[in-house]
Write a protein that holds these residues in place. Structure first.
Motif, PDB file in Angstrom:
ATOM      1  N   ALA A 126     -45.128  92.000  -0.457  1.00 44.02           N
ATOM      2  CA  ALA A 126     -44.402  90.995   0.493  1.00 44.02           C
ATOM      3  C   ALA A 126     -42.963  90.868   0.127  1.00 44.02           C
ATOM      4  N   GLN A 127     -42.452  90.609  -1.073  1.00 50.62           N
ATOM      5  CA  GLN A 127     -40.988  90.800  -1.296  1.00 50.62           C
ATOM      6  C   GLN A 127     -40.152  91.844  -1.012  1.00 50.62           C
ATOM      7  N   ARG A 128     -40.959  93.033  -1.599  1.00 50.90           N
ATOM      8  CA  ARG A 128     -40.453  94.400  -1.276  1.00 50.90           C
ATOM      9  C   ARG A 128     -40.219  94.703   0.217  1.00 50.90           C
ATOM     10  N   LEU A 129     -41.135  94.180   0.926  1.00 57.73           N
ATOM     11  CA  LEU A 129     -41.110  94.346   2.213  1.00 57.73           C
ATOM     12  C   LEU A 129     -40.087  93.577   3.294  1.00 57.73           C
ATOM     13  N   VAL A 130     -39.677  92.402   2.523  1.00 54.31           N
ATOM     14  CA  VAL A 130     -38.487  91.489   3.141  1.00 54.31           C
ATOM     15  C   VAL A 130     -37.347  92.200   2.521  1.00 54.31           C
ATOM     16  N   GLY A 131     -37.389  92.690   1.547  1.00 59.17           N
ATOM     17  CA  GLY A 131     -36.107  93.368   0.988  1.00 59.17           C
ATOM     18  C   GLY A 131     -35.771  94.858   1.897  1.00 59.17           C
ATOM     19  N   LYS A 132     -36.910  95.389   2.094  1.00 56.74           N
ATOM     20  CA  LYS A 132     -36.746  96.544   3.125  1.00 56.74           C
ATOM     21  C   LYS A 132     -36.297  96.144   4.558  1.00 56.74           C
ATOM     22  N   GLY A 133     -36.529  95.117   5.119  1.00 55.02           N
ATOM     23  CA  GLY A 133     -36.251  94.611   6.418  1.00 55.02           C
ATOM     24  C   GLY A 133     -37.656  94.809   7.215  1.00 55.02           C
ATOM     25  N   GLU A 134     -38.617  94.924   6.692  1.00 54.40           N
ATOM     26  CA  GLU A 134     -39.805  95.252   7.512  1.00 54.40           C
ATOM     27  C   GLU A 134     -40.541  93.732   7.699  1.00 54.40           C
ATOM     28  N   LEU A 135     -40.164  92.750   6.914  1.00 52.31           N
ATOM     29  CA  LEU A 135     -40.462  91.270   7.246  1.00 52.31           C
ATOM     30  C   LEU A 135     -39.388  90.591   7.190  1.00 52.31           C
ATOM     31  N   PRO A 136     -39.172  89.564   7.933  1.00 49.92           N
ATOM     32  CA  PRO A 136     -38.176  88.700   7.762  1.00 49.92           C
ATOM     33  C   PRO A 136     -38.048  87.588   6.439  1.00 49.92           C
ATOM     34  N   GLU A 137     -37.171  87.153   6.051  1.00 50.52           N
ATOM     35  CA  GLU A 137     -37.124  86.399   4.913  1.00 50.52           C
ATOM     36  C   GLU A 137     -38.301  85.310   4.999  1.00 50.52           C
ATOM     37  N   VAL A 138     -38.109  84.639   6.224  1.00 49.51           N
ATOM     38  CA  VAL A 138     -38.867  83.452   6.467  1.00 49.51           C
ATOM     39  C   VAL A 138     -40.232  83.786   6.002  1.00 49.51           C
ATOM     40  N   ALA A 139     -40.923  84.964   6.033  1.00 48.46           N
ATOM     41  CA  ALA A 139     -42.300  85.255   5.641  1.00 48.46           C
ATOM     42  C   ALA A 139     -42.508  84.839   4.352  1.00 48.46           C
ATOM     43  N   LEU A 140     -41.550  84.604   3.471  1.00 49.16           N
ATOM     44  CA  LEU A 140     -41.937  84.244   2.176  1.00 49.16           C
ATOM     45  C   LEU A 140     -42.332  82.835   2.077  1.00 49.16           C
ATOM     46  N   ALA A 141     -41.898  82.151   3.054  1.00 47.22           N
ATOM     47  CA  ALA A 141     -42.348  80.676   3.057  1.00 47.22           C
ATOM     48  C   ALA A 141     -43.717  80.450   3.117  1.00 47.22           C
ATOM     49  N   VAL A 142     -44.607  81.329   3.335  1.00 45.51           N
ATOM     50  CA  VAL A 142     -45.912  81.050   3.574  1.00 45.51           C
ATOM     51  C   VAL A 142     -46.583  80.852   2.065  1.00 45.51           C
ATOM     52  N   GLY A 143     -45.825  81.690   0.989  1.00 47.15           N
ATOM     53  CA  GLY A 143     -46.239  81.338  -0.576  1.00 47.15           C
ATOM     54  C   GLY A 143     -45.745  80.115  -1.237  1.00 47.15           C
ATOM     55  N   ARG A 144     -44.951  79.395  -0.553  1.00 44.56           N
ATOM     56  CA  ARG A 144     -44.210  78.360  -1.108  1.00 44.56           C
ATOM     57  C   ARG A 144     -45.179  76.971  -1.658  1.00 44.56           C
TER      58      ARG A 144
END
Length: 607
Positions: A489-507
Motif C-alpha cells: 500500500a505504501q509503495r502504491l501511494v509512492g507511485k501515485g496509484e493510490l492517494p496518500e489518504v488511503a494510508l489513513a485506513v491503517g492508522r
C-alpha cells in the motif's frame, strides 16, 4: 338674461357630456385592463395546472422504481422537499383562483353608474379591482417556482427540491441555506438567483462599491486576470449587502461540510437575469464570485449568455416531461458497477448461509440466538434476499476476493458451518488449479470450454443445495487474488496509484481490521466495485477518507473507492453445540475493539 341662462345650460351640458365621455373612456380602459389581467390569470392557472400534473408524473415514476434489497422509498423520501415544493405550487394555484374570482366579480359590475342596485361608483370599484389584481400578481411567486421546476427537469437523479442545507457561520452558530435543486444523486447543488443587473447596481452602491476605480478589461468568459484581485469595497463586511456574494459564500460553506462519493458537492449558481460582458464592474464582481469555491468546492457561476454546449445548465433546453421524469427518477444501483466485483468476507456469509437458501420460519427451533431470529424475520419481510438483492448485484460479473478474505471465511465455515454451508462453500471457491487455468492466456478455446463446463457444474450443485433457482450467468468460482500488504500500500501511494489518504485506513483507532483494510485497498487500487454487507466497516472507511484529506488537497484526491453496501447481513446457521461441550465465551465490545486494533497493528508492522 335669457341668452346668458341658455349659455350656462349649454356649457353645463357640454361639461356633462365631456365628463360622460371621460368616464366612458376610463371605464373602457379599466375594462380592457381587467380583460388583460384576467387573461394573464387564466394563463397562469393553465401553467400551474401543467406544473402540478408534471409533479404527479414524477411522483408516480419515483414510486414505480424497483426496490433493491429493501422496501422501495416513497416519493417524499426519495426526493426530500418534493412534497413541500408541491404545496407551495398548490398555494399559488389557490391565490390565482382567488384572483379569477375578483375578475368575475368585477365583470359583473353594471355599465351604468346610476344603477340603483349598485350605490357605489362601479368605475371606482373596477379600478379598485384592477389595483388589487396587480398587487396580488406582484406578490405571486409562481414564476420562480416554474423556473425551479424547469431547471430541475434538465437534471438527472433528483435528490431534493428547495432543500435546507446546514452551514457554519462566523459565530459558530448553526444555520441553513436553501438549495433549489439537488441533482446527480446529491453530487450537484443548484441555486437560482433572479437578481437583475439594475438591482445589483443598487446593492453594489449600498455596499460602498468604488465606481470611479479604473475599469478592468474583461473578455466576458469569466477567466480574466483580475479574478483574485480584491473588490473595490471599503471592507469585507460590505460583501454581505450584495446578494450574489452572500448566497454563494453560504452555499460554498455548506458544501464544504457535505460529501458525496468522498467529495464535496459541486455548487452551480444560475444568474437568470444577468449577462457577462456588458459591464466591467459586474464582470469583476462575477470573476470574484467564481473564486469563492477555492480548491475544495467546485463552483460554477452561469449567466444568461453562458454556453450550454460547455456543460452549462441555465441555457440548456428543457426536455419533454417523459424524458425529464425518466432522468430524474432513474435509480439503477448496479449501473456503475465494474465488470469484475471485489467481494469481501461478509458477502460469502450471505452466499453460503442456510438462512439464504432455506425457508426457516422465525419460530423455528433451529434458531439458537437473537441474530438468527433477525435473519429469519428479514428473509420473511424482504426476501428471499438471494433473489431480490444479492443475485441481481453479482450476476453477469466476474467475482474476485483477496486471499485474506477467503482465508478468514474458510476458517469460520469449516470450524462452525453446517454440512450444507460447507458444501456451498466448496461450490463458491475454486481450487488453485482453477485459478491457474484462468490466468493461462495460451489455453485458448479449450480453456473457455472447460471454464463454461465448470460454471454449469457449480451452478447445478448450488441449485441442488438451495430452494431457489440459480441465475444462468452466475460466474463461479470466486477467484482469489493476492493480498495488499501494508508495504505494498505504501509503495502504491509512492507511485501515485493510490492517494496518500488511503494510508489513513491503517492508522491506530481507524476501527478496521487487517482483512477489511486489505480488501478495501485492493478494490480501490484495482478500480473495482467492492461489495460488502459490513456496514460498520464501510462507514468507518468513508469517514476516514472524508475527514483525513485536507480540503486544499481535494483536487489531487483522484477517484475514491467504489463500495456498494448490501442492505442486509447474514450469519451462518452453524452446527449446534455438542452435548457437554463448553460454550465459547462471548466477547465484549471492548474485547472486539482490542482484537481489531491488534489485527491492524500486526498488519501495518508486517515486513
Amino acid at each position: 338674461m335669457a341668452t346668458d341662462t341658455k349659455s350656462v345650460q349649454t356649457g353645463e351640458a357640454a361639461a356633462a357630456q365631456a365628463q360622460s365621455q371621460s368616464q366612458s373612456q376610463s371605464r373602457s380602459q379599466a375594462s380592457e385592463d381587467l380583460a388583460a389581467l384576467s387573461q394573464h390569470c387564466l394563463d397562469m392557472m393553465t401553467n400551474i395546472t401543467t406544473l402540478l400534473d408534471e409533479l404527479q408524473l414524477l411522483k408516480a415514476a419515483l414510486d414505480q422504481q424497483p426496490a433493491i434489497g429493501s422496501k422501495a422509498l416513497p416519493w417524499n423520501q426519495a426526493v426530500p422537499g418534493l412534497g413541500a415544493f408541491e404545496r407551495l405550487v398548490q398555494s399559488e394555484k389557490r391565490n390565482v383562483e382567488g384572483m379569477l374570482g375578483i375578475c368575475d366579480s368585477a365583470r359583473s359590475l353594471p355599465d351604468d353608474p346610476r344603477d340603483a342596485a349598485h350605490p357605489d361608483d362601479p368605475d371606482v370599484e373596477l379600478e379598485a379591482a384592477n389595483k388589487m389584481l396587480r398587487h396580488k400578481l406582484d406578490a405571486c411567486n409562481y414564476k420562480f417556482h416554474q423556473i425551479v421546476w424547469d431547471t430541475a427537469k434538465k437534471c438527472h437523479r433528483l435528490a431534493g427540491l428547495r432543500r435546507e442545507m446546514p452551514r457554519s457561520t462566523s459565530n459558530r452558530k448553526r444555520d441553513t441555506v436553501v438549495v433549489d435543486v439537488v441533482g446527480s444523486g446529491g453530487g450537484e447543488w443548484v441555486k437560482i438567483i433572479t437578481t437583475t443587473e439594475r438591482r445589483l447596481f443598487y446593492e453594489m452602491t449600498d455596499a460602498g462599491w468604488e465606481w470611479d476605480e479604473v475599469e478592468v478589461e474583461n473578455d466576458g468568459d469569466g477567466d480574466g486576470d483580475d479574478q483574485a484581485s480584491p473588490l473595490p469595497l471599503p471592507d469585507e463586511g460590505g460583501e454581505n449587502d450584495i446578494e450574489i456574494l452572500r448566497i454563494t459564500r453560504q452555499l460554498v460553506t455548506a458544501a464544504s461540510l457535505a460529501y458525496h462519493e468522498y467529495r464535496h458537492p459541486t455548487v452551480r449558481v444560475l444568474l437568470s437575469r444577468i449577462a457577462q460582458g456588458r459591464n466591467a464592474h459586474v464582470d469583476r464582481l462575477l470573476n470574484h464570485v467564481r473564486t469563492l469555491g477555492g480548491s475544495s468546492v467546485h463552483l460554477v457561476v452561469e449567466t444568461t449568455n453562458s454556453d450550454s454546449h460547455a456543460g452549462g445548465l441555465l441555457n440548456r433546453p428543457v426536455p419533454p416531461i417523459d424524458e425529464a421524469t425518466a432522468n430524474l427518477a432513474h435509480r439503477e444501483p448496479f449501473g456503475d458497477f465494474t465488470g469484475t466485483l471485489n467481494v469481501d468476507c461478509s458477502v460469502f456469509m450471505a452466499l453460503a448461509s442456510d438462512f439464504s437458501h432455506m425457508e426457516i420460519h422465525p419460530g423455528s427451533p433451529l434458531l439458537r440466538n437473537h441474530q438468527h431470529r433477525i435473519d429469519a424475520e428479514d428473509e420473511v419481510s424482504n426476501g428471499p434476499r438471494l433473489l431480490t438483492t444479492l443475485y441481481p448485484a453479482i450476476t453477469g460479473r466476474d467475482l474476485v476476493c483477496t486471499q485474506d478474505a477467503a482465508d478468514t471465511f474458510l476458517k469460520i465455515v469449516y470450524d462452525i458451518g453446517t454440512d450444507s454451508e460447507q458444501a456451498r462453500t466448496r461450490v463458491l471457491f475454486g481450487s488453485p488449479a482453477d485459478d491457474d487455468d484462468d490466468d493461462d492466456d495460451d489455453a485458448g478455446a479449450d480453456n473457455d470450454e472447460r471454464r463454461d463446463a465448470d460454471r454449469r457444474r457449480r451452478r447445478d450443485e448450488l441449485a441442488a443445495l438451495s430452494k431457489y433457482p440459480v441465475p444462468e450467468d452466475l460466474r463461479l468460482p470466486i477467484r482469489t487474488v493476492g493480498t495488499i500488504t501494508w508495504q505494498e500500500a505504501q509503495r502504491l501511494v509512492g507511485k501515485g496509484e493510490l492517494p496518500e489518504v488511503a494510508l489513513a485506513v491503517g492508522r491506530k483507532g481507524s476501527g478496521l481490521n487487517a482483512m477489511n483494510v486489505s480488501s478495501f485497498l485492493y478494490g480501490w487500487k484495482s478500480r473495482l466495485t467492492t461489495i460488502t454487507s459490513n456496514w460498520e466497516a464501510a462507514k468507518r472507511l468513508r469517514m476516514l477518507i472524508e475527514t483525513s484529506e485536507p480540503p486544499e488537497d481535494r483536487s489531487r484526491f483522484g477517484p475514491g473507492p467504489q463500495i456498494w453496501r448490501i442492505p442486509f447481513a447474514r450469519k451462518l446457521l452453524a452446527r449446534p453445540r455438542e452435548a457437554g461441550a463448553e460454550r465459547a465465551p462471548i466477547k465484549t465490545r471492548k474485547e472486539r475493539k482490542v482484537e481489531q486494533a491488534t489485527s491492524l497493528e500486526r498488519y501495518t508492522k508486517t515486513e
